[in-house]
Design a protein around this motif. Structure first.
Motif, short mmCIF file in Angstrom:
data_model
loop_
_atom_site.label_atom_id
_atom_site.label_comp_id
_atom_site.label_asym_id
_atom_site.label_seq_id
_atom_site.Cartn_x
_atom_site.Cartn_y
_atom_site.Cartn_z
N LEU A 121 24.21 -59.49 18.47
CA LEU A 121 24.62 -58.20 17.91
C LEU A 121 26.13 -58.03 17.85
CD1 LEU A 121 22.63 -55.29 19.61
CD2 LEU A 121 22.52 -55.98 17.21
N LEU A 122 26.56 -57.28 16.85
CA LEU A 122 27.83 -56.57 16.94
C LEU A 122 27.54 -55.21 17.56
CD1 LEU A 122 29.36 -57.12 13.37
CD2 LEU A 122 29.93 -58.36 15.48
N VAL A 146 25.77 -59.70 22.94
CA VAL A 146 26.78 -59.01 22.12
C VAL A 146 27.87 -60.03 21.81
CG1 VAL A 146 28.50 -57.17 22.06
CG2 VAL A 146 26.24 -56.73 23.06
N VAL A 147 27.99 -60.40 20.53
CA VAL A 147 28.92 -61.47 20.14
C VAL A 147 30.20 -60.92 19.51
CG1 VAL A 147 27.07 -63.14 19.86
CG2 VAL A 147 27.79 -61.77 17.89
N GLY A 148 30.29 -59.61 19.43
CA GLY A 148 31.49 -58.98 18.88
C GLY A 148 31.32 -57.49 18.86
N GLY A 149 32.37 -56.80 18.47
CA GLY A 149 32.27 -55.35 18.39
C GLY A 149 33.55 -54.66 18.83
N ASP A 150 33.42 -53.37 19.14
CA ASP A 150 34.59 -52.59 19.51
C ASP A 150 34.14 -51.31 20.16
OD1 ASP A 150 37.24 -51.92 19.78
OD2 ASP A 150 37.62 -51.60 17.64
N ARG A 151 35.05 -50.69 20.93
CA ARG A 151 34.81 -49.36 21.47
C ARG A 151 36.01 -48.49 21.13
NH1 ARG A 151 36.48 -53.58 24.73
NH2 ARG A 151 34.75 -53.38 26.18
N ALA A 158 31.91 -33.67 22.53
CA ALA A 158 32.59 -32.88 21.51
C ALA A 158 33.57 -33.74 20.72
CB ALA A 158 33.33 -31.71 22.16
N GLU A 159 34.32 -34.60 21.41
CA GLU A 159 35.24 -35.49 20.72
C GLU A 159 34.49 -36.52 19.88
OE1 GLU A 159 39.00 -36.32 23.49
OE2 GLU A 159 37.10 -36.49 24.59
N MET A 160 33.37 -37.00 20.39
CA MET A 160 32.58 -37.98 19.65
C MET A 160 32.08 -37.40 18.33
SD MET A 160 30.39 -39.67 22.77
CE MET A 160 31.23 -40.49 24.13
N ALA A 161 31.62 -36.15 18.37
CA ALA A 161 31.12 -35.50 17.16
C ALA A 161 32.21 -35.36 16.10
CB ALA A 161 30.55 -34.13 17.49
N GLY A 162 33.47 -35.32 16.55
CA GLY A 162 34.58 -35.15 15.62
C GLY A 162 35.13 -36.43 15.04
N ILE A 163 34.60 -37.59 15.46
CA ILE A 163 35.10 -38.85 14.91
C ILE A 163 34.69 -38.95 13.44
CG2 ILE A 163 34.99 -41.37 15.04
CD1 ILE A 163 34.23 -41.06 18.01
N PRO A 164 35.63 -39.13 12.53
CA PRO A 164 35.26 -39.23 11.11
C PRO A 164 34.37 -40.47 10.88
CG PRO A 164 37.62 -38.88 11.34
CD PRO A 164 37.09 -39.19 12.72
N PRO A 165 33.29 -40.34 10.12
CA PRO A 165 32.47 -41.51 9.83
C PRO A 165 33.27 -42.68 9.24
CG PRO A 165 31.30 -39.53 9.21
CD PRO A 165 32.68 -39.09 9.60
N ALA A 166 34.31 -42.37 8.47
CA ALA A 166 35.12 -43.45 7.91
C ALA A 166 35.80 -44.26 9.00
CB ALA A 166 36.18 -42.87 6.96
N ALA A 167 36.16 -43.62 10.12
CA ALA A 167 36.78 -44.34 11.22
C ALA A 167 35.77 -45.26 11.91
CB ALA A 167 37.36 -43.35 12.23
N ILE A 168 34.53 -44.80 12.03
CA ILE A 168 33.48 -45.65 12.60
C ILE A 168 33.24 -46.85 11.68
CG2 ILE A 168 31.07 -45.75 13.33
CD1 ILE A 168 31.28 -42.65 13.72
N ALA A 169 33.14 -46.59 10.39
CA ALA A 169 32.91 -47.67 9.43
C ALA A 169 34.03 -48.70 9.49
CB ALA A 169 32.77 -47.10 8.03
N ALA A 170 35.27 -48.24 9.66
CA ALA A 170 36.39 -49.18 9.74
C ALA A 170 36.28 -50.08 10.95
CB ALA A 170 37.70 -48.40 9.77
N ARG A 171 35.83 -49.54 12.08
CA ARG A 171 35.63 -50.35 13.28
C ARG A 171 34.53 -51.40 13.06
NH1 ARG A 171 38.41 -48.84 18.20
NH2 ARG A 171 39.84 -47.17 17.58
N VAL A 172 33.48 -50.98 12.38
CA VAL A 172 32.38 -51.92 12.09
C VAL A 172 32.87 -53.06 11.20
CG1 VAL A 172 30.15 -52.18 10.93
CG2 VAL A 172 30.56 -50.19 12.40
N CYS A 189 24.20 -55.29 13.28
CA CYS A 189 25.21 -54.43 13.90
C CYS A 189 24.52 -53.19 14.46
CB CYS A 189 26.26 -54.01 12.88
SG CYS A 189 27.49 -52.86 13.57
N PHE A 190 24.82 -52.88 15.71
CA PHE A 190 24.30 -51.67 16.34
C PHE A 190 25.45 -50.71 16.57
CE2 PHE A 190 22.85 -49.61 20.50
CZ PHE A 190 22.23 -48.57 19.83
N ILE A 191 25.39 -49.55 15.91
CA ILE A 191 26.35 -48.47 16.10
C ILE A 191 25.72 -47.54 17.14
CG2 ILE A 191 27.69 -46.62 15.05
CD1 ILE A 191 27.34 -48.03 12.36
N SER A 192 26.21 -47.63 18.37
CA SER A 192 25.57 -46.97 19.49
C SER A 192 26.12 -45.56 19.70
CB SER A 192 25.79 -47.81 20.75
OG SER A 192 25.21 -47.20 21.88
#
Length: 264
Positions: A121-122, A146-151, A158-172, A189-192
């Motif tokens: 997984l990523l 887990v062979v790759g990924g990011d945190r 509350a902060e997690m809910a405010g992360i723009p989806p585009a920022a998550i996609a960029a990390r992926v 890829c697992f977006i946890s």
């Protein structure tokens, strides 16, 4: 049209600070299935806070039982991956208190990965280091590397809910680009995390990366639908994983059905 859950009711126990899981799950559940929700106190990601969340598990489960759900789902990835036996213990406690079958977020994640035959997984999370590393260890204990990924180092719901989806996609995308190639590379890829706006990323990232993309809320919707005895697919579902071997029952909603603010 109001959906009262005449076909099935899913009881949910979610972190008190989570404002994303309910709308995403309700969008993914089939018609006639509704989610009934009780909260457990959790706003941050420290070890004491995560463990405190399950302190009031039994009274919360009994309150949900009053509404007659067919299944009670403990829905927090960070807590259910805290230790290899944590989710099973949580489910046993819920079932003993409420007399209703129970599952946890990790049950859906592991069931989806097993059904797809995924072993590498990523892993992309919004978590602080300790939570991210515990999740890697949890997956490893179940034979998933887990062979790759990011945190992203975010502490609160509350902060997690405010992360723009585009920022998550960029990390992926960055994690996929850095992943080993060939037989050592990621198979999915697992977006946890249940608290991030990830539903609208599933279909476009699958198309872009050429691999299944799973999320915590997606895995729960699919698994809970199966556990409730239903074989529906979500109308207009998109993304590869309901179509490449997983039996019907839940899945990602169409990208067109996701609000613009949640798209990459």
């Amino acid at each position: 049209m109001i959906d009262y859950g005449d076909r099935a009711r899913l009881g949910l126990l979610v972190p008190s600070g989570n404002r994303v899981a309910e709308p995403e799950l309700q969008a993914m559940l089939p018609p006639g299935v509704t989610a009934l929700v009780t909260r457990l106190e959790l706003r941050g990601s420290s070890e004491p806070e995560l463990l405190h969340m399950i302190g009031a598990l039994e009274p919360a489960a009994r309150l949900l039982a009053d509404a007659g759900p067919g299944l009670i789902a403990f829905h927090c990835t960070a807590v259910s991956t805290f230790a290899p036996a944590m989710a099973a213990d949580i489910c046993a406690r819920i079932e003993a208190a409420a007399g209703i079958p129970a599952c946890a977020t990790t049950d859906g994640i592991l069931a989806a990965l097993a059904r797809l035959g995924i072993r590498r997984l990523l892993l992309v999370t919004p978590y602080i280091d300790a939570v991210h590393e515990r999740e890697i260890g949890y997956l490893a204990s179940h034979g998933i590397a887990v062979v790759g990924g990011d945190r992203m180092g975010v502490d609160s719901n509350a902060e997690m809910a405010g992360i723009p989806p585009a920022a998550i996609a960029a990390r992926v995308r960055a994690a996929a680009a850095a992943s080993p190639a060939g037989s050592l590379g990621a198979e999915a890829c697992f977006i946890s995390c249940t608290a991030i706006r990830s539903a609208g990323l599933i279909a476009p990232l699958e198309a872009e990366l050429g691999m299944p993309v799973l999320t915590s809320n997606q895995a729960m919707a699919w698994h809970a639908t199966r556990r409730l005895g239903l074989a529906d697919t979500v109308p207009g579902s998109a993304g590869s994983w309901p179509c490449n071997g997983l039996p019907p029952g839940g899945g990602p909603v169409s990208s067109a059905a996701i609000p613009e603010e949640t798209k990459p």
